[in-house]
Scaffold this active site. Sequence first.
Site, PDB file in Angstrom:
ATOM      1  CB  CYS A 228       9.720 -14.803  32.102  1.00 10.89           C
ATOM      2  SG  CYS A 228      10.226 -13.309  31.238  1.00 10.89           S
TER       3      CYS A 228
ATOM      4  N   GLY B  74      -0.656 -43.792  15.773  1.00 11.32           N
ATOM      5  CA  GLY B  74       0.438 -43.978  16.711  1.00 11.32           C
ATOM      6  C   GLY B  74       1.769 -44.377  16.129  1.00 11.32           C
TER       7      GLY B  74
ATOM      8  CD  GLU C 157      -8.898 -43.112  14.540  1.00 12.59           C
ATOM      9  OE1 GLU C 157      -8.282 -42.938  15.622  1.00 12.59           O
ATOM     10  OE2 GLU C 157     -10.114 -43.363  14.478  1.00 12.59           O
ATOM     11  N   PRO C 158      -3.645 -41.966  11.304  1.00 12.66           N
ATOM     12  CG  PRO C 158      -2.752 -41.792   9.150  1.00 12.66           C
ATOM     13  CD  PRO C 158      -3.931 -42.351   9.914  1.00 12.66           C
TER      14      PRO C 158
ATOM     15  NE  ARG D 188       3.965 -38.547  17.060  1.00  8.08           N
ATOM     16  CZ  ARG D 188       4.006 -37.699  18.078  1.00  8.08           C
ATOM     17  NH1 ARG D 188       4.892 -36.729  18.079  1.00  8.08           N
ATOM     18  NH2 ARG D 188       3.178 -37.823  19.101  1.00  8.08           N
TER      19      ARG D 188
ATOM     20  CE1 TYR E 270      -0.971 -34.285  18.411  1.00 10.04           C
ATOM     21  CE2 TYR E 270       0.780 -35.458  17.281  1.00 10.04           C
ATOM     22  CZ  TYR E 270      -0.527 -35.392  17.727  1.00 10.04           C
ATOM     23  OH  TYR E 270      -1.383 -36.430  17.464  1.00 10.04           O
TER      24      TYR E 270
END
Length: 424
Positions: free
Chosen positions: A349, A244, A279-280, A282, A378
Amino acid sequence: MDHFDLVDGELHAEQVSLTALAAEVGTPVYIYSTATLTRHYTVLREALDAHPSVLGDSLIAYAVKANSNLSVLATLARLGCGADTVSEGEIRRALKAGIPADRIIFSGVGKTDAELAFALQAGVRQINVESVPELDRLAAIAAGLGVVADIAIRVNPKIGAGGHAKITTGGEGDKFGVPADEALDLYARAAASPHLNPVGLGCHIGSQITDLTPLEGAFGLLRKLTETLRQQGLPVTRIDLGGGLGVPYVGGAVTASPADYAAMTARVLDGLDVEAAFEPGRLLAANAGILLARVIQVTERADGRRFLVLDAAMNDLLRPAMYDAFHEVKPVAPREGEPVAYDIVGPVCETGDTFARGRLLPPIQAGDLVVFTGAGAYGATMSSEYNSRPLVPEVLVDGERWAVVRARPSYDEMLARETTADWL
């Protein structure tokens, strides 16, 4: 910009020209830097190792969901990284990339029986249990396989944090984990089972967290629960602290550095004598990747608005549409001139296919290349074939060399995956 720098007036990925990559691979395309992945892992590892008596034996288990490309995983595996997984598919990816099973953690609120059985047969390090029904199902599955499952109980500390409500996972109303008082009962229940071996507690309160205060509160709660369980005669040898920690998507630095994060964690866990896991996702991958796109056209309206229409769309990079997320946009070969305000959009669209509004950029023309920074996490993992657009390819760069590590499918390959009902 994390090994994406201007060289002779043109952006490069390490020593590789982005213009040359676009010519070879086409656009849009994700590009990842080996040097940046390595540096990010090393910075976190060194921050933890600076507290050897508390965090020296800790496990860095990369959150596979952030970027599950096999070459990215293999790069981290060679550095000694483990894996945090949330599906059988992610476990299989981690194993194929060379991450040992005993360095793989299996998390997730909705693990199926088949996934739990696969994890047990693979011999993963631990399964993070999030509810009473899951505990009972896992005990039955382990009994059927004749094994004992190492587990941790995921605690919901009622402390939610993160860069957006949709990535806040530790609040009272969130679906993840069990309340603290229930966690104690669940741990004791697991200890009484001949097929379960409770080894620790865990939590994960959100993603893109830039303030250490909520993390410190959650970690402090895990310490108190650990001490309570030990007073009840139950061993607790591991603490899974989740991930996080946020990254700088635009300019400057986040409030909390890996060094600050490690120092806070060491202070909270000091003297507890547990093996910590982090638990990295990002933190390791985001700024190690970019999305390279080409300008299809610049549309100017009578009211003065300018639309920068790209060949990349929301199906390639979903975060702005889903989370109102910010990604810096840079021209690959900046032109001279006063900045111009653009609404940056893709060809899908719907109006949600908008990356930014009123973004000031140097003058840009049709055919120019631009990059979205901070796209290594992500990005490709959340991409789709919406509007029947082919999945974006991925490239890994290492110094002067590069390789396509996920190819763009052809239209024939896309269509061949489907069959027509025999009555049509």
